[in-house]
Design a protein around this motif. Structure first.
Motif, mmCIF file in Angstrom:
data_model
loop_
_atom_site.group_PDB
_atom_site.id
_atom_site.type_symbol
_atom_site.label_atom_id
_atom_site.label_comp_id
_atom_site.label_asym_id
_atom_site.label_seq_id
_atom_site.Cartn_x
_atom_site.Cartn_y
_atom_site.Cartn_z
ATOM 1 N N TYR A 71 67.239 34.398 67.105
ATOM 2 C CA TYR A 71 65.983 33.973 66.478
ATOM 3 C C TYR A 71 64.866 34.972 66.763
ATOM 4 O O TYR A 71 64.119 35.365 65.862
ATOM 5 C CB TYR A 71 65.593 32.587 66.971
ATOM 6 N N LYS A 72 64.687 35.355 68.036
ATOM 7 C CA LYS A 72 63.625 36.298 68.389
ATOM 8 C C LYS A 72 63.756 37.592 67.591
ATOM 9 O O LYS A 72 62.780 38.143 67.079
ATOM 10 C CB LYS A 72 63.689 36.610 69.871
ATOM 11 N N LYS A 73 64.961 38.066 67.483
ATOM 12 C CA LYS A 73 65.205 39.332 66.815
ATOM 13 C C LYS A 73 64.827 39.273 65.338
ATOM 14 O O LYS A 73 64.154 40.162 64.811
ATOM 15 C CB LYS A 73 66.679 39.683 66.990
ATOM 16 N N ARG A 74 65.209 38.211 64.659
ATOM 17 C CA ARG A 74 64.978 38.113 63.218
ATOM 18 C C ARG A 74 63.569 37.618 62.878
ATOM 19 O O ARG A 74 63.046 37.940 61.816
ATOM 20 C CB ARG A 74 66.031 37.196 62.586
ATOM 21 N N ALA A 75 62.985 36.849 63.764
ATOM 22 C CA ALA A 75 61.634 36.347 63.497
ATOM 23 C C ALA A 75 60.629 37.492 63.411
ATOM 24 O O ALA A 75 59.695 37.469 62.604
ATOM 25 C CB ALA A 75 61.224 35.357 64.578
ATOM 26 N N LEU A 76 60.778 38.507 64.261
ATOM 27 C CA LEU A 76 59.878 39.657 64.209
ATOM 28 C C LEU A 76 60.051 40.454 62.928
ATOM 29 O O LEU A 76 59.113 41.079 62.426
ATOM 30 C CB LEU A 76 60.123 40.566 65.414
ATOM 31 N N ILE A 77 61.244 40.448 62.372
ATOM 32 C CA ILE A 77 61.493 41.203 61.142
ATOM 33 C C ILE A 77 60.850 40.522 59.938
ATOM 34 O O ILE A 77 60.252 41.172 59.081
ATOM 35 C CB ILE A 77 63.010 41.360 60.914
ATOM 36 N N HIS A 78 60.962 39.184 59.859
ATOM 37 C CA HIS A 78 60.531 38.456 58.660
ATOM 38 C C HIS A 78 59.166 37.780 58.806
ATOM 39 O O HIS A 78 58.793 36.993 57.932
ATOM 40 C CB HIS A 78 61.591 37.393 58.319
ATOM 41 N N HIS A 79 58.410 38.127 59.871
ATOM 42 C CA HIS A 79 57.087 37.493 60.022
ATOM 43 C C HIS A 79 56.196 37.873 58.837
ATOM 44 O O HIS A 79 56.135 39.042 58.439
ATOM 45 C CB HIS A 79 56.434 37.946 61.340
ATOM 46 N N SER A 100 52.076 41.769 54.859
ATOM 47 C CA SER A 100 50.832 41.343 54.196
ATOM 48 C C SER A 100 50.395 42.326 53.114
ATOM 49 O O SER A 100 49.686 41.930 52.175
ATOM 50 C CB SER A 100 49.704 41.177 55.220
ATOM 51 N N ASN A 101 50.764 43.567 53.204
ATOM 52 C CA ASN A 101 50.372 44.570 52.209
ATOM 53 C C ASN A 101 51.419 44.759 51.111
ATOM 54 O O ASN A 101 51.256 45.595 50.222
ATOM 55 C CB ASN A 101 50.116 45.904 52.885
ATOM 56 N N ALA A 102 52.533 43.986 51.192
ATOM 57 C CA ALA A 102 53.600 44.134 50.190
ATOM 58 C C ALA A 102 53.250 43.357 48.931
ATOM 59 O O ALA A 102 52.244 42.642 48.867
ATOM 60 C CB ALA A 102 54.916 43.653 50.775
ATOM 61 N N GLU A 103 54.082 43.532 47.902
ATOM 62 C CA GLU A 103 53.874 42.807 46.660
ATOM 63 C C GLU A 103 54.005 41.307 46.902
ATOM 64 O O GLU A 103 54.628 40.861 47.874
ATOM 65 C CB GLU A 103 54.908 43.244 45.620
ATOM 66 N N GLU A 104 53.455 40.547 45.986
ATOM 67 C CA GLU A 104 53.428 39.100 46.164
ATOM 68 C C GLU A 104 54.829 38.514 46.231
ATOM 69 O O GLU A 104 55.102 37.602 47.033
ATOM 70 C CB GLU A 104 52.644 38.461 45.019
ATOM 71 N N SER A 105 55.745 39.014 45.408
ATOM 72 C CA SER A 105 57.120 38.489 45.404
ATOM 73 C C SER A 105 57.813 38.763 46.730
ATOM 74 O O SER A 105 58.555 37.922 47.247
ATOM 75 C CB SER A 105 57.907 39.112 44.262
ATOM 76 N N VAL A 106 57.534 39.944 47.307
ATOM 77 C CA VAL A 106 58.135 40.283 48.603
ATOM 78 C C VAL A 106 57.555 39.392 49.689
ATOM 79 O O VAL A 106 58.279 38.911 50.569
ATOM 80 C CB VAL A 106 57.909 41.770 48.918
ATOM 81 N N GLN A 107 56.254 39.148 49.629
ATOM 82 C CA GLN A 107 55.626 38.287 50.623
ATOM 83 C C GLN A 107 56.237 36.883 50.595
ATOM 84 O O GLN A 107 56.537 36.298 51.636
ATOM 85 C CB GLN A 107 54.120 38.217 50.379
ATOM 86 N N LYS A 108 56.441 36.334 49.382
ATOM 87 C CA LYS A 108 57.005 34.996 49.269
ATOM 88 C C LYS A 108 58.435 34.949 49.806
ATOM 89 O O LYS A 108 58.832 33.984 50.467
ATOM 90 C CB LYS A 108 56.985 34.536 47.811
ATOM 91 N N GLU A 109 59.211 35.976 49.534
ATOM 92 C CA GLU A 109 60.583 36.017 50.021
ATOM 93 C C GLU A 109 60.627 36.084 51.535
ATOM 94 O O GLU A 109 61.435 35.386 52.175
ATOM 95 C CB GLU A 109 61.314 37.220 49.410
ATOM 96 N N GLN A 110 59.761 36.900 52.139
ATOM 97 C CA GLN A 110 59.744 37.011 53.589
ATOM 98 C C GLN A 110 59.254 35.715 54.230
ATOM 99 O O GLN A 110 59.763 35.321 55.288
ATOM 100 C CB GLN A 110 58.857 38.184 54.008
#
Length: 635
Positions: A521-529, A534-544
């Motif tokens: 969990y710790k490992k993946r939570a930092l990746i998908h926070h 925040s600066n990515a496209e809206e679709s990427v933000q929603k997926e993350q």
């Protein structure tokens, strides 16, 4: 004593009685009491000469014998003697006009008119005149014929047949009896017997018109085209041919001749569908033609309709147990039904009738080859040599396809075996290809549907597995409860598959420990926070954001032994009434993140104004290796 002049007459009479000479009428004697008496002397005494008997005059009138002085006899012949006709004498030749009786010991009778006793008691046998016997037999035969006709009208042909047989035994010189029995055989579809009786009726009476009609119809029913043509010519040569209507039979003969010619052409072209059609039409005219039935059976086996062909073979063998073609075609039927052992046995029987048959020998060798290759492949599979067995199973399929007669049953089973090999070597994709082929060849293959359901489960195609088990349940209704359990288990797996796979989300095995779950969990939570993207496209933000929320839910369930147990059992935790579940409100993954990394309100991680995590917090807890998590830019 008889005078010398009369001696030749008496000798001529005796000769006729012994030889049954039909050229002259028989001598008849009558006494005044209408009986001819002969007595045996009670004691030995000199033989008394008797007067000469009176012979029949040329006008065939019967004269009485003069009184004969004889000693009393034990019994008398009570029947009145009459003149025998030639035919009556032949039919009843076993009855003599005079019964030989045993003479007293030491005495030899020289009187040709002396009756000798068969026993010491001196019993006298009654002599029944032949015409009386004949008249009785005529009456008996007529009664039997009448009974037979009554049974025939009622449709009880077997009983009628028995009556006609007895009538013929009583009076074998009546053509009508043979004709009636021929008609009875026709109704029982015993055309050979009907044909034989029709011929016999014509031998008895060549002018018997019904005999010609029955011979014509029985020959046509047997498919005897040459014989039927001969009967038609015989009928046309009769003086009374205008009274015999044969136009319908003649038209049927021409139609049958055309059908047979087309059958030969279709056989040469290997057009078995047309051949089957022609055979069926021809059998409507000649349903007793065994060769035509065998031709139809041959077309059926080429069309893979072995069950119907086998019925025809059994019907033919019931009529002709020595029919080689029936044994041959039945062996093909058994082969198509995947009964190679019996198929080879029937071919051996066919070869006994035709040892030089190239066709039987060729089929026999091919069947033995298929049997041997299949047994070898099965032996390798049983020994655990799966890849070697695969080669042999493929070879067996090749041998089956090269055979003249299709056999989808064996090919389907070999495809099933190849699917089992794929399962054993861990190739589920190949296993699915072969099992699909097996079901395509045999849509009622129960084992194939069960095995395909298992392959589908291996490939996590649970809905497809449920459908296969439902089909298997219909094919095997005796084990409904078993298939219900299979269906229930498959549906449970389908339900699990439709939920989120928390083990897959965290990237751990189903046997992972609590520590392994936390680290994942710790490992993946930092990746998908979300703040990281925040600066990515809206679709990427929603997926993350979605993946980050899924991580929190996965950890929440798998870190709790009770929830994890229910999850593994297939319960829907999102609908659970348990307060600790997810059904009491929306889950906030940020709270769980703060537990691990600190944050506002929990003495840990400071939050940004936007509600996310501060940049300083992320910089402090970011992964140290870009290799493990990919290249990314900091907030």
């Amino acid at each position: 004593m008889n005078s010398e002049s009369d001696q030749p007459k008496l000798q001529s009479f005796n000769n006729r009685m012994e030889t049954g000479d039909d050229d002259e009428p028989q001598v008849v004697f009558e006494s005044k009491t209408k009986s001819l008496r002969r007595r045996r002397p009670q004691k030995k005494q000199q033989h008394v000469q008797e007067p000469e008997p009176v012979l029949i005059d040329d006008d065939d009138e019967i004269e009485e014998l003069p009184n004969i002085s004889r000693s009393p006899s034990p019994s008398s012949i009570k029947e009145e003697a009459v003149i025998l006709s030639d035919s009556d004498y032949d039919v009843n030749e076993k009855f003599n006009n005079f019964v030989e009786m045993e003479t007293p010991a030491g005495q030899v009778s020289d009187d040709p008119m002396t009756i000798e006793s068969d026993s010491e008691a001196g019993d006298i046998q009654d002599v029944t005149p032949p015409e009386v016997l004949h008249a009785a037999r005529v009456r008996q035969a007529d009664e039997l014929k009448k009974s037979g006709n009554d049974f025939f009208v009622k449709g009880e042909y077997h009983k009628a047949l028995e009556m006609y047989k007895k009538a013929i035994e009583a009076l074998p010189t009546d053509a009508a009896f043979y004709g009636n029995r021929s008609a009875c055989y026709m109704m029982l579809k015993k055309y050979k017997e009907a044909q034989a009786d029709a011929r016999m009726s014509l031998q008895v009476d060549p002018s018997f018109e019904k005999g010609y009609l029955r011979l014509l119809r029985s020959s046509l029913a047997l498919g005897d085209i040459v014989g039927t043509e001969g009967v038609l010519q015989a009928i046309k040569s009769l003086p009374t041919c205008t009274t015999i209507h044969v136009a319908a039979e003649e038209a049927k003969l021409n139609t049958l001749r055309n059908y047979m010619a087309e059958c030969v052409a279709s056989k040469e072209k290997k057009d078995y569908r047309k051949l089957l059609y022609l055979c069926e039409r021809a059998l409507q005219i000649a349903d007793g033609d065994l060769q035509l039935k065998m031709l139809k059976a041959d077309s059926l086996i080429h069309l893979n309709r072995s069950a119907e062909a086998q019925e025809l073979c059994m019907e033919v063998l019931h009529t002709d147990s020595l029919c080689m073609e029936a044994y041959y075609i039945r062996s093909i039927c058994l082969y198509q039904a995947d009964n190679l052992e019996k198929a080879v046995q029937f071919l051996r029987q066919a070869l006994q009738f035709a040892p030089d048959s190239a066709l039987c020998l060729n089929v026999f060798r091919k069947m033995k080859k298929i049997k041997e290759v299949r047994e070898e492949a099965t032996g390798l599979f049983t020994a655990g040599k799966f890849r070697e067995s695969k080669v042999k199973f493929l070879d067996c399929i090749k041998q089956v396809k090269e055979f003249e007669f299709p056999n989808p049953t064996i090919e389907s089973k070999m495809s099933m075996n190849l699917s089992l090999v794929g399962t054993k070597i861990g190739d589920a994709d190949e296993a699915l290809v072969y099992i699909n082929r097996a079901i395509e060849l045999n849509a009622s293959y129960l084992k194939a549907f069960i095995h395909r359901a298992q392959v589908h489960k291996t490939k996590e195609m649970f809905d497809e597995a449920v459908r296969d088990y439902e089909i298997a349940q219909k094919l095997d209704p005796r084990n409904v409860s078993l298939y219900r359990k299979y269906i229930q288990d498959a549906k449970l797996l389908a339900k699990k598959a439709k939920r989120k796979d928390y083990y897959k989300i965290l990237g751990v095995d189903k046997t992972a420990t609590q520590d392994e779950v936390k680290k994942a969990y710790k490992k993946r939570a930092l990746i998908h926070h979300p703040d990281r993207h925040s600066n990515a496209e809206e679709s990427v933000q929603k997926e993350q954001e979605k993946q980050f929320k899924d991580l929190g839910q996965a950890y929440e369930v798998l870190s709790d032994p009770k929830k994890r147990s229910r999850y593994d059992a297939g319960h829907d935790l999102l609908d659970s009434p348990d307060p600790s579940g997810f059904g009491q409100g929306e889950f906030d993954p940020s709270n769980l993140f703060n537990v691990f990394f600190g944050g506002g309100g929990m003495g840990g991680c400071p939050r940004s104004n936007s509600g996310g995590f501060s940049n300083a917090h992320y910089q402090h807890h970011r992964p140290q290796s870009s290799t493990s998590y990919g290249n990314y830019h900091p907030y």
